[in-house]
Scaffold this motif. Structure first.
Motif, PDB file in Angstrom:
ATOM      1  N   ASP A  25      16.875  88.392  43.401  1.00 16.81           N
ATOM      2  CA  ASP A  25      17.280  87.047  43.238  1.00 16.81           C
ATOM      3  C   ASP A  25      17.739  86.716  43.682  1.00 16.81           C
ATOM      4  O   ASP A  25      19.358  87.496  43.377  1.00 16.81           O
ATOM      5  CB  ASP A  25      17.357  87.604  41.007  1.00 16.81           C
ATOM      6  CG  ASP A  25      17.791  86.129  40.544  1.00 16.81           C
ATOM      7  OD1 ASP A  25      17.717  85.237  41.172  1.00 16.81           O
ATOM      8  OD2 ASP A  25      17.843  86.152  39.660  1.00 16.81           O
ATOM      9  N   ILE A  26      18.377  86.370  44.616  1.00 14.65           N
ATOM     10  CA  ILE A  26      19.622  85.780  45.479  1.00 14.65           C
ATOM     11  C   ILE A  26      20.308  84.886  44.252  1.00 14.65           C
ATOM     12  O   ILE A  26      21.717  85.609  45.383  1.00 14.65           O
ATOM     13  CB  ILE A  26      19.116  85.166  46.911  1.00 14.65           C
ATOM     14  CG1 ILE A  26      18.028  85.627  47.383  1.00 14.65           C
ATOM     15  CG2 ILE A  26      20.151  84.407  47.321  1.00 14.65           C
ATOM     16  CD1 ILE A  26      18.341  86.649  47.718  1.00 14.65           C
ATOM     17  N   LYS A  27      20.193  84.433  43.579  1.00 14.01           N
ATOM     18  CA  LYS A  27      21.845  83.756  43.061  1.00 14.01           C
ATOM     19  C   LYS A  27      22.583  85.015  42.336  1.00 14.01           C
ATOM     20  O   LYS A  27      23.433  84.961  42.289  1.00 14.01           O
ATOM     21  CB  LYS A  27      21.077  82.818  41.873  1.00 14.01           C
ATOM     22  CG  LYS A  27      19.942  81.539  42.792  1.00 14.01           C
ATOM     23  CD  LYS A  27      20.169  80.705  41.741  1.00 14.01           C
ATOM     24  CE  LYS A  27      19.458  79.048  42.649  1.00 14.01           C
ATOM     25  NZ  LYS A  27      18.884  77.978  41.501  1.00 14.01           N
ATOM     26  N   ALA A  28      21.456  85.813  41.442  1.00 17.43           N
ATOM     27  CA  ALA A  28      22.139  87.241  40.502  1.00 17.43           C
ATOM     28  C   ALA A  28      22.665  88.033  42.003  1.00 17.43           C
ATOM     29  O   ALA A  28      24.028  88.247  41.272  1.00 17.43           O
ATOM     30  CB  ALA A  28      21.103  87.396  39.937  1.00 17.43           C
ATOM     31  N   TRP A  29      22.825  87.691  42.667  1.00 13.70           N
ATOM     32  CA  TRP A  29      23.111  88.776  43.980  1.00 13.70           C
ATOM     33  C   TRP A  29      24.622  88.103  44.247  1.00 13.70           C
ATOM     34  O   TRP A  29      25.242  88.523  44.679  1.00 13.70           O
ATOM     35  CB  TRP A  29      22.265  88.985  45.096  1.00 13.70           C
ATOM     36  CG  TRP A  29      23.271  89.324  45.847  1.00 13.70           C
ATOM     37  CD1 TRP A  29      22.748  88.556  47.326  1.00 13.70           C
ATOM     38  CD2 TRP A  29      23.766  90.657  46.315  1.00 13.70           C
ATOM     39  NE1 TRP A  29      23.598  89.406  47.879  1.00 13.70           N
ATOM     40  CE2 TRP A  29      24.402  90.632  47.738  1.00 13.70           C
ATOM     41  CE3 TRP A  29      24.279  91.301  45.375  1.00 13.70           C
ATOM     42  CZ2 TRP A  29      25.354  91.410  48.424  1.00 13.70           C
ATOM     43  CZ3 TRP A  29      24.967  92.226  46.013  1.00 13.70           C
ATOM     44  CH2 TRP A  29      25.526  92.088  47.507  1.00 13.70           C
ATOM     45  N   GLU A  30      24.012  86.795  44.709  1.00 19.48           N
ATOM     46  CA  GLU A  30      25.386  86.011  45.094  1.00 19.48           C
ATOM     47  C   GLU A  30      27.096  86.051  43.927  1.00 19.48           C
ATOM     48  O   GLU A  30      27.285  86.027  44.722  1.00 19.48           O
ATOM     49  CB  GLU A  30      24.953  84.750  45.597  1.00 19.48           C
ATOM     50  CG  GLU A  30      24.253  84.386  46.824  1.00 19.48           C
ATOM     51  CD  GLU A  30      25.357  85.181  47.892  1.00 19.48           C
ATOM     52  OE1 GLU A  30      26.404  84.904  47.760  1.00 19.48           O
ATOM     53  OE2 GLU A  30      24.715  85.450  48.872  1.00 19.48           O
ATOM     54  N   ARG A  31      26.563  86.009  42.620  1.00 19.55           N
ATOM     55  CA  ARG A  31      27.162  86.531  41.861  1.00 19.55           C
ATOM     56  C   ARG A  31      27.864  87.750  41.662  1.00 19.55           C
ATOM     57  O   ARG A  31      28.994  87.699  41.710  1.00 19.55           O
ATOM     58  CB  ARG A  31      26.529  85.635  40.324  1.00 19.55           C
ATOM     59  CG  ARG A  31      26.099  84.059  40.434  1.00 19.55           C
ATOM     60  CD  ARG A  31      25.921  83.776  38.997  1.00 19.55           C
ATOM     61  NE  ARG A  31      24.168  84.571  38.181  1.00 19.55           N
ATOM     62  CZ  ARG A  31      23.430  84.236  38.226  1.00 19.55           C
ATOM     63  NH1 ARG A  31      23.156  82.838  38.864  1.00 19.55           N
ATOM     64  NH2 ARG A  31      22.147  84.995  38.148  1.00 19.55           N
ATOM     65  N   LEU A  32      26.763  88.705  41.330  1.00 16.23           N
ATOM     66  CA  LEU A  32      27.265  90.185  41.521  1.00 16.23           C
ATOM     67  C   LEU A  32      28.124  90.481  42.524  1.00 16.23           C
ATOM     68  O   LEU A  32      29.049  91.776  42.436  1.00 16.23           O
ATOM     69  CB  LEU A  32      26.045  90.719  41.540  1.00 16.23           C
ATOM     70  CG  LEU A  32      26.254  92.200  41.573  1.00 16.23           C
ATOM     71  CD1 LEU A  32      27.275  92.767  40.244  1.00 16.23           C
ATOM     72  CD2 LEU A  32      24.685  93.083  42.234  1.00 16.23           C
ATOM     73  N   ALA A  33      28.034  89.913  44.533  1.00 13.82           N
ATOM     74  CA  ALA A  33      28.505  89.923  44.956  1.00 13.82           C
ATOM     75  C   ALA A  33      29.890  89.543  44.843  1.00 13.82           C
ATOM     76  O   ALA A  33      31.018  90.462  45.191  1.00 13.82           O
ATOM     77  CB  ALA A  33      27.578  89.920  46.516  1.00 13.82           C
ATOM     78  N   GLN A  34      30.175  88.026  44.799  1.00 19.95           N
ATOM     79  CA  GLN A  34      31.711  87.633  45.036  1.00 19.95           C
ATOM     80  C   GLN A  34      32.175  88.375  43.392  1.00 19.95           C
ATOM     81  O   GLN A  34      33.110  88.287  43.515  1.00 19.95           O
ATOM     82  CB  GLN A  34      31.376  86.111  43.599  1.00 19.95           C
ATOM     83  CG  GLN A  34      32.301  85.299  43.707  1.00 19.95           C
ATOM     84  CD  GLN A  34      32.637  85.143  45.138  1.00 19.95           C
ATOM     85  OE1 GLN A  34      32.557  85.053  46.413  1.00 19.95           O
ATOM     86  NE2 GLN A  34      34.190  85.466  45.325  1.00 19.95           N
ATOM     87  N   ARG A  35      32.275  88.650  42.041  1.00 19.74           N
ATOM     88  CA  ARG A  35      32.410  89.464  41.690  1.00 19.74           C
ATOM     89  C   ARG A  35      32.647  90.634  41.690  1.00 19.74           C
ATOM     90  O   ARG A  35      34.639  91.302  41.460  1.00 19.74           O
ATOM     91  CB  ARG A  35      31.558  89.998  40.366  1.00 19.74           C
ATOM     92  CG  ARG A  35      32.531  89.487  38.844  1.00 19.74           C
ATOM     93  CD  ARG A  35      31.819  89.760  37.820  1.00 19.74           C
ATOM     94  NE  ARG A  35      30.082  90.561  37.442  1.00 19.74           N
ATOM     95  CZ  ARG A  35      29.594  91.303  36.922  1.00 19.74           C
ATOM     96  NH1 ARG A  35      31.004  92.105  37.007  1.00 19.74           N
ATOM     97  NH2 ARG A  35      28.914  91.934  37.343  1.00 19.74           N
TER      98      ARG A  35
END
Length: 812
Positions: A62-72
């Motif tokens: 899930d690319i969107k979930a990964w982007e949110r997690l990586a940013q956090r």
């Protein structure tokens, strides 16, 4: 006075700085887990550009979930103010995505390989200014577009993997830095008298509150009614606990005696099992007493806090008692570390005291945390425990270093176990020396960690020794081996247990569970070799395929050697050559198919193998020469097993022909290893090549004056009458000539089996001696007459006349 005071302060500061540097060196010399950036598998390249990574989806992620997690995670890492729990949670989530990205790097691998093969079939890309067939150019562009599309998820996975791996490394670095700061933090010195009074008041307050809480609980009417109501249950649990504690040991001893009487050979195994049963019974008894106290409800908050940990602490103490009893047993047949009798009890006592001190330290830290002790009070309260623990550990280390003596033959090197025990005990001794010094200087956390970790390391090493002994006893029991017998299974078990102790050892010295999982993850990722990523699973596949094919090769060799080839007309040497050739071909094919099964692209190793072959050719030219010579021997078969040959002054029978050398057994039953190159390039005499017919020559001499024709007839009869002599060609007797002392004859005969040449020659000599004795023929021996020209020089006086055998007068 001022200068003197400043000098003293500077000396103390120097000592503290030196201690800080030493602690840092001791702990950083063995880092928790070395964190290095893991190289990712190189992504496929293409001439055509690929879409941006951010716009490409990665299969299974899930690319969107990964982007949110990586940013956090990046925000938290940048702030460096979150708790360790938050960092550990984020790390686990990022590591999960990282694994997904690693798996996605192999997506479309087959399709990419096909497209690249198609592009290679079209030929190289035209250089600048060159033209290409329009149809070929159009097809090349279409294939490049397809290749770029297939590579897009792989490139996106590469980029995401690098980002995730960097976040994991940064989080680990933050947590590790916090651990180091906490460990190296300098606090109040427990030897400072200013800190003694607050520490004493804190301890008095804790004991007073503990007693007051218990008294208040007993004075409550509701608690008294509860005691009456729960009295039977409390009594039952108390009785069960006391019985298990008091009778558990005797029950275990009776069980050992009962089992040993029915299986005498397995006494050591049953003794170990019974000792484990004793531990279980003792821990169960303590748990029962703990339940009884909980049911009573007479303990307050602090008492309940301690009571919850009692089962764990009791399990620790009982386990240490069991371990020390196994290591330093009074029974010579059961002990593992050989100590003199007076030191066995002393070593067990010190081990038990270390466990008790650890429990006291844990209880003190819990109460100090609950009551909010100051840092100075904690250092003062824990310093006596650190000092006593260091003293006991020092004494135990000295006993293990100087008194443990393994039985080894005179002149032999000490076993690895002896050196291992000496190394650990010496390290523990030095740690025991420096721990109180660090604690006195204010580095209580470092001193406490060093002391506890050293004792735990000794306990872990002892546990490994006990398990190795138990597994060896089990193997001997099943294999029926003796007490001193060892085999490969025992060695492999010892190695496996030692290797399995590495993760617990890392945890003891401060590693986190996530550090171990990170190491396992890195091992699972493998390493890149060319365009292929090699993983541990590939290694096991190679071992499995190679093992199966190698076993099949050995079975085929056995079938050829025992069932097929004996029924043919091929001689023994030819059968051996065929079986050996099948073995070499089978091993080569097994290795080749094993490498292919791992998915390794062998063509990518062609240049490396070519470069290595040059160096190997120069460095191993003698070995390669012998190898090629061995293959020539197996194919041309100038010699075979069982042949009687002579090479380089060595004579004997060929017993074995391998790819590097040939083994010859001489007539005095010694083995001579001859390089195969010497058999190909040198001169070799083969007495039995093709057949076993050979000639024997028996020389004999007779005295002068003997009838030579008579001698010739006697010798001819002896030769013709021997069973091993062939009549075609017929034997002959040769009158060689006139020697200095005799007339020399020779019997020359052809034997049907030249291997018996010595026995035939010996038998003919016996017959010649018997026949000559019957015929009165003399076999002469050498005689010499010595004549002295000046005999008077020996007697020192006048010479007396004497007469020689010819009647002439001589001087004697």
């Amino acid at each position: 006075m001022t200068l003197s005071l400043r000098a003293k302060i500077s000396i103390v500061d120097v000592v503290r700085l030196w201690c800080t540097a030493f602690v840092a060196f001791m702990l950083y010399a063995a880092p928790l887990v070395a964190q290095t950036d893991t190289p990712t598998a190189p992504s496929e390249t293409a001439d055509a550009p690929s879409p941006p990574a951010a716009s490409v989806s990665i299969p299974g992620t899930d690319i969107k979930a990964w982007e949110r997690l990586a940013q956090r995670a990046e925000d938290v890492v940048y702030s460096a103010s979150a708790s360790d729990t938050v960092y550990e949670t984020l790390r686990a989530q990022v590591a999960t995505f990282r694994r997904q990205f690693l798996d996605a790097q192999s997506v479309n691998a087959a399709r990419i390989a096909t497209l690249r093969a198609q592009l290679a079939a079209l030929g190289p890309t035209p250089a600048a200014g060159e033209t290409e067939n329009p149809e070929v150019a159009q097809r090349r562009a279409a294939l490049n577009a397809q290749l770029a599309e297939a590579q897009a998820p792989v490139r996106a996975a590469d980029e995401a993997y690098i980002r995730a791996n960097g976040l994991v490394s940064e989080i680990d670095g933050i947590i590790r830095e916090r651990q180091a700061n906490l460990l190296f933090r300098h606090g109040p010195s427990p030897l400072d008298p200013v800190n003694w009074a607050p520490a004493w008041r804190a301890v008095q307050g804790t004991l007073a509150r503990l007693g007051r809480e218990t008294g208040q609980e007993l004075s409550l009417a509701s608690r008294q009614r509860a005691l009456i109501t729960r009295g039977p249950a409390i009594a039952l649990w108390s009785i069960v606990g006391l019985v298990l504690l008091l009778r558990g040991r005797s029950w275990g001893q009776r069980m050992v005696a009962w089992l040993s009487a029915r299986a005498p050979r397995s006494g050591s195994v049953w003794a170990t099992i019974a000792s484990l049963v004793q531990i279980v019974l003792a821990i169960a008894g303590i748990i029962a007493l703990t339940v009884a106290l909980q049911l009573s409800g007479i303990l307050g908050l602090r008492g309940t806090l301690i009571l919850k940990e009692v089962p764990n602490w009791a399990a620790l103490v009982v386990s240490v008692l069991w371990l020390s009893d196994r290591l330093f047993a009074d029974d010579t047949g059961q002990r593992i570390l050989p100590l003199p009798i007076p030191y066995r009890r002393e070593a067990r006592l010190y081990a038990a005291l270390l466990a008790v001190l650890w429990v006291l330290r844990a209880a003190g830290e819990k109460l100090a945390e609950f009551d909010g002790y100051s840092e100075a009070a904690r250092s003062v309260v824990l310093f006596p425990l650190i000092f006593l623990g260091a003293l006991i550990l020092f004494r135990l280390g000295r006993i293990l270093t100087t008194r443990v003596r393994f039985d080894v033959p005179e002149g032999a090197a000490p076993p690895m176990r002896s050196r291992f025990v000496r190394l650990l005990s010496t390290a523990a001794t030095w740690i025991a020396v420096f721990s109180p010094i660090f604690a006195a200087l204010g580095y209580g956390a470092a001193a406490n960690a060093m002391l506890i970790n050293a004792a735990a390391t000794l306990a872990l090493a002892g546990l490994v020794l006990v398990l190795q002994r138990f597994c060896s006893d089990v193997v001997r029991l099943f294999l029926g081996a003796g007490e001193d017998d060892e085999n490969l299974i025992m060695v492999l078990i010892d190695f496996a247990l030692t290797f399995a102790a590495i993760p617990p050892l890392a945890l003891i010295w401060g590693a986190r569970v996530t550090d171990l999982t990170e190491v396992w993850t890195r091992l699972g990722e493998g390493f890149a070799l060319g365009d292929t990523r090699i993983q541990p699973a590939d290694f096991f596949v190679f071992v499995l395929v190679f093992g199966v094919l190698y076993s099949a090769t050995r079975l085929l060799q056995g079938a050829l050697r025992n069932s097929v080839l004996p029924k043919t007309s091929i001689d023994q040497g030819g059968q051996t050559a065929i079986v050996s050739g099948v073995g070499y071909i089978g091993v080569f094919l097994a290795a080749l198919l094993g490498l292919s099964s791992t998915g390794l692209d062998l063509t990518s190793l062609a240049f490396v193998a070519g470069a290595l072959s040059v160096g190997i050719g120069f460095g191993l030219q003698n070995i390669l020469s012998n190898f090629v010579s061995g293959i020539i021997l197996l194919i041309e078969r100038p010699i075979a097993e069982g042949d009687w040959i002579e090479v380089g002054g060595n004579m004997g029978y060929v017993r074995d022909i391998s790819v590097r050398s040939t083994r010859i057994q001489t007539f005095d039953r010694s083995d001579v290893i001859v390089p195969n190159a010497d058999l190909i390039s040198g001169t070799v005499t083969n007495y039995t090549r093709g057949n076993t017919i050979g000639r024997v020559i028996v020389p004999v001499g007779v005295a002068y004056g003997t009838d030579t024709r008579k001698v010739e007839g006697i010798l001819m009869n002896i030769a013709r009458q021997h069973d091993m002599v062939l009549m075609n060609p017929a034997p002959s007797v040769v009158f060689q000539g006139f020697g200095a002392d005799s007339m020399d004859f020779e019997i020359r005969a052809i034997l049907r089996n030249v291997n018996y040449v010595l026995s035939v020659k010996s038998e003919m000599n016996h017959q010649i001696a018997e026949a000559f004795a019957q015929e009165g023929i003399e076999i002469p021996f050498a005689q010499r007459d010595i004549w002295l020209r000046n005999p008077e020089t020996l007697t020192g006086g006048a010479a007396q006349p004497n007469t020689d055998p010819n009647g002439e007068e001589t001087q004697t």
